[in-house]
Write an enzyme that holds these catalytic residues in place. Structure first.
Site, mmCIF file in Angstrom:
data_model
loop_
_atom_site.group_PDB
_atom_site.id
_atom_site.type_symbol
_atom_site.label_atom_id
_atom_site.label_comp_id
_atom_site.label_asym_id
_atom_site.label_seq_id
_atom_site.Cartn_x
_atom_site.Cartn_y
_atom_site.Cartn_z
ATOM 1 N N ASP A 91 -15.316 10.386 8.420
ATOM 2 C CA ASP A 91 -14.260 9.439 8.084
ATOM 3 C C ASP A 91 -12.919 10.139 8.196
ATOM 4 O O ASP A 91 -12.827 11.366 8.041
ATOM 5 C CB ASP A 91 -14.443 8.874 6.671
ATOM 6 N N ARG A 115 0.803 -1.221 0.000
ATOM 7 C CA ARG A 115 0.000 0.000 0.000
ATOM 8 C C ARG A 115 0.837 1.273 0.000
ATOM 9 O O ARG A 115 0.378 2.310 -0.485
ATOM 10 C CB ARG A 115 -0.951 -0.002 1.193
#
Length: 283
Positions: free
Chosen positions: A141, A32
């Site tokens: 978020d 990632r």
């Protein structure tokens, strides 16, 4: 990536996002964060770690945290929590708030918006009963990138196929090229805001219903307990918290207790001493 660099990156991510990575997750960091290196013209993860240690580039720090965030979600995920909202939580909240005619709902870790939009569709169905009511539906978020997608309300064919009944697709979406956009009235129902659960959420106020599903599984026990205690403090005394199927409050906080009638549902404990001042983790 050396062991020291791996440990630094694990610690950095835990401090910034709460993400607790085991020693077996080295591959996850490499897969990632590799694209983050390329995006910022950094040759190796060693260079990335040094950039984070220097702390001179907020864009790199933000990109690292967002790259490690898991954003798995879909409409009406697991179904039961939404049936519970429609059949139990919303009617009970309306009965309790009949005098105020206001209900406040929070979706934490809302990702790309499918969960709050699922609730918005249910609220839309209940519109005749909610005439004259004020309903706050706040969705938060950590990742500003996913919040931008959520605000746009634009989803691929694959995304609208996951959990969304076809009648709701026809009723609430319009096709835009090869994608589907949720209707403007539903987009306007949801107030999307950036929020790190490790930080104070006092500014959000008090809620009747909180959905915080499938995010605590990524935290260690101490972080789970801290977040749950602060969510408990943000609930009205007769409020309700929905967790994911693999999550619980048991052994983590005494501010919340399981609801005996519904699995995954938790309520504020009847009488618990006030919690300590909420901690704020600095960036």
């Amino acid at each position: 990536m050396t062991d020291l660099e791996f440990d630094f990156l694990r610690g950095y991510l835990k401090t910034r996002s709460g993400l607790a990575l085991s020693g077996e997750k080295r591959y996850l960091i490499e897969s990632r964060l590799g694209p983050v290196c390329r995006r910022f013209n950094l040759a190796t993860l060693h260079d990335l770690a040094n950039a984070l240690k220097n702390g001179r580039d907020g864009a790199i720090e933000k990109a690292v945290v967002e790259a490690m965030t898991t954003n798995e979600t879909f409409f009406f995920r697991d179904q039961a929590p939404f049936d519970l909202f429609r059949d139990v939580l919303l009617p009970e909240a309306m009965a309790r708030r009949a005098a105020q005619r206001r209900i406040r709902i929070w979706c934490a870790a809302a990702s790309t918006g499918q969960e709050p939009y699922s609730l918005a569709m249910l609220l839309r169905e209940a519109a005749p009963r909610l005439a004259g009511w004020s309903v706050d539906l706040i969705a938060t978020d950590l990742s500003t990138e996913v919040l931008e997608k959520a605000r746009a309300g634009l989803y691929s064919h694959f995304e609208v196929q996951r959990g969304l009944p076809v009648q709701l697709l026809i009723k609430h979406f319009e096709q835009v090229g090869e994608q589907w956009r949720i209707s403007a009235p539903l987009r306007q129902m949801v107030d999307f805001r950036p929020l790190n659960l490790l930080h104070s959420f006092d500014a959000l106020g008090t809620f009747d219903i909180v959905y915080c599903r499938n995010v605590l599984i990524y935290f260690d026990a101490a972080t789970k307990g801290d977040v749950l205690a602060r969510i408990g403090a943000s609930l009205a005394p007769d409020g309700a918290l929905l967790l994911g199927a693999a999550e619980t409050v048991i052994g983590l906080t005494d501010r919340l207790v399981p609801n005996p009638r519904h699995r995954g549902l938790y309520n504020p404990a009847p009488s618990v001493a006030a919690p300590p001042l909420r901690r704020v983790v600095g960036l």
